[in-house]
Design an enzyme around this catalytic site. Structure first.
Site, PDB file in Angstrom:
ATOM      1  N   ARG A  39      -3.733 -10.070   4.609  1.00  0.00           N
ATOM      2  CA  ARG A  39      -4.144 -10.114   3.201  1.00  0.00           C
ATOM      3  C   ARG A  39      -2.977  -9.613   2.363  1.00  0.00           C
ATOM      4  O   ARG A  39      -2.601  -8.448   2.480  1.00  0.00           O
ATOM      5  CB  ARG A  39      -5.392  -9.232   3.032  1.00  0.00           C
TER       6      ARG A  39
ATOM      7  N   LYS B 205       0.804  -1.225   0.000  1.00  0.00           N
ATOM      8  CA  LYS B 205       0.000   0.000   0.000  1.00  0.00           C
ATOM      9  C   LYS B 205       0.836   1.274   0.000  1.00  0.00           C
ATOM     10  O   LYS B 205       2.026   1.266   0.271  1.00  0.00           O
ATOM     11  CB  LYS B 205      -1.005  -0.030   1.159  1.00  0.00           C
TER      12      LYS B 205
HETATM   13  C1  YH5 Z   1      -8.056  -4.306   2.857  1.00  0.00           C
HETATM   14  O1  YH5 Z   1      -7.177  -3.595   3.350  1.00  0.00           O
HETATM   15  N1  YH5 Z   1      -7.833  -3.660   0.403  1.00  0.00           N
HETATM   16  S1  YH5 Z   1      -8.310  -3.504  -2.281  1.00  0.00           S
HETATM   17  C2  YH5 Z   1      -3.546   0.051  -3.217  1.00  0.00           C
HETATM   18  C3  YH5 Z   1      -2.265  -0.500  -3.240  1.00  0.00           C
HETATM   19  C4  YH5 Z   1      -2.077  -1.816  -2.894  1.00  0.00           C
HETATM   20  C5  YH5 Z   1      -3.154  -2.593  -2.558  1.00  0.00           C
HETATM   21  C6  YH5 Z   1      -1.244   1.380  -4.262  1.00  0.00           C
HETATM   22  N2  YH5 Z   1      -9.489  -4.958  -0.312  1.00  0.00           N
HETATM   23  C7  YH5 Z   1      -8.357  -4.315   1.461  1.00  0.00           C
HETATM   24  O2  YH5 Z   1      -5.395  -4.100  -1.881  1.00  0.00           O
HETATM   25  N3  YH5 Z   1     -10.097  -5.943   1.824  1.00  0.00           N
HETATM   26  C8  YH5 Z   1      -8.541  -4.051  -0.663  1.00  0.00           C
HETATM   27  O3  YH5 Z   1      -1.142   0.198  -3.577  1.00  0.00           O
HETATM   28  C9  YH5 Z   1      -9.384  -5.138   1.011  1.00  0.00           C
HETATM   29  N4  YH5 Z   1      -8.812  -5.127   3.641  1.00  0.00           N
HETATM   30  C10 YH5 Z   1      -9.803  -5.919   3.133  1.00  0.00           C
HETATM   31  N5  YH5 Z   1     -10.493  -6.700   3.982  1.00  0.00           N
HETATM   32  C11 YH5 Z   1      -6.948  -2.345  -2.181  1.00  0.00           C
HETATM   33  C12 YH5 Z   1      -5.594  -2.932  -2.179  1.00  0.00           C
HETATM   34  C13 YH5 Z   1      -4.444  -2.062  -2.553  1.00  0.00           C
HETATM   35  C14 YH5 Z   1      -4.622  -0.745  -2.880  1.00  0.00           C
END
Ligand code: YH5
Length: 280
Positions: free
Chosen positions: A256, A222
């Site tokens: 996750r 993230k």
């Molecule tokens: C979460 O925290 N996150 S989708 C931006 C990124 C990297 C990854 C710019 N679904 C979560 O994974 N479900 C998502 O870098 C989720 N908890 C739960 N339970 C976003 C994501 C991401 C966004």
């Protein structure tokens, strides 16, 4: 001992478990239509299971700021073949990352064990549908809406504010007929939080333990790592591993992640430290 039960499937949470992220949002590089993106996702699922994922989180909608809305029909078209594939070929839990009741229902009917909703079952009909489906649910905290959530988020006290949100959603779930033992909580790293908010949340995550429900941490790759270190998404693995280790030490039972093998290695080191008497 902490565990989740979905139908006759049990997920042991007495040690931390890895949830592998499987997105089936069509990417701009693929010119072969959705067939090839689904095939690629099946191979990725096989790999994540072989690397130790205990849950595969399947999502067909992007919640990134600026992402386009996906219709329920399109979401179903993308995720159902994958759920059927994983369900037929592997003995792992499948979670469906969606906020749409019709997608939840189709996914659970196709074999999903857990509903992962970044909107915490606040969309019309979602809570009733989740109750009817009688599977565990992950309630994530988000301040605002995906498109605008990073425009100056504010908290009084981030832990109290999110705890208050959790309590309200837990009460709503129980009132709708969802069992307390079916609820997982997620503070929602990156969802309506500044850099400082995200690190405060990580440092104080143990303060959610009194709620008595399993905690999930979604830190993988993230922006809180990108912003801190000036690294692109592909260069955030070490930071993610450090973050997940801290989250687990603060009580997270599910992490996750995109990088399953590396995460399982760090968990093995943590567990060995806890259980050194069982080692040679
Ligand atoms: C979460 O925290 N996150 S989708 C931006 C990124 C990297 C990854 C710019 N679904 C979560 O994974 N479900 C998502 O870098 C989720 N908890 C739960 N339970 C976003 C994501 C991401 C966004």
């Amino acid at each position: 001992m902490s565990k989740l039960v979905s139908g006759n499937h049990i997920l042991d949470l007495s040690s931390p478990v890895v949830m592998g992220i499987l997105n089936v949002t069509p990417d701009s590089f693929s010119d072969g239509g959705e067939y090839s993106s689904i095939e690629t996702a099946c191979i990725q699922a096989d790999l994540m299971v072989s690397q130790g994922a205990k849950i595969i989180d399947i999502g067909g909608e992007s919640t990134r700021p600026g992402a386009k809305d996906v219709s329920a029909e399109h979401e179903i078209e993308r995720v159902i073949p994958l759920i059927e594939y994983v369900s037929k070929n592997h003995d792992v839990w499948i979670s469906i990352d969606t906020s749409k009741p019709v997608v939840m229902e189709a996914a659970v009917n196709a074999g999903a064990h857990l509903i992962n909703d970044v909107r915490a079952l606040q969309e019309p009909g979602a809570i009733e549908t989740a109750a009817k489906l009688n599977v565990p649910v992950c309630l994530m905290h988000m301040q605002g809406q995906p498109r605008t959530m990073q425009n100056s988020p504010q908290y009084n006290d981030i832990i109290s504010d999110i705890s208050h949100f959790f309590s309200e959603r837990i009460d709503a779930c129980i009132a709708a007929g969802i069992k307390r033992e079916h609820i997982v909580l997620d503070p929602g790293f990156g969802f309506g939080k500044t850099l400082s908010h995200n690190y405060e949340l990580l440092s104080r995550m143990a303060e959610f333990e009194p709620l008595g429900l399993p905690l999930l941490a979604g830190l993988s790759r993230k922006s809180m790592f990108g912003q801190l270190l000036g690294r692109e998404v592909s260069q955030r693995l070490s930071a993610t591993l450090a973050g997940n280790m801290l989250a687990i030490q603060a009580g997270a039972k599910i992490v996750r992640v995109h990088d399953v093998q590396e995460t399982c290695d760090t968990i093995a080191v943590l567990e060995a430290t806890k259980n050194f008497k069982t080692l040679a």
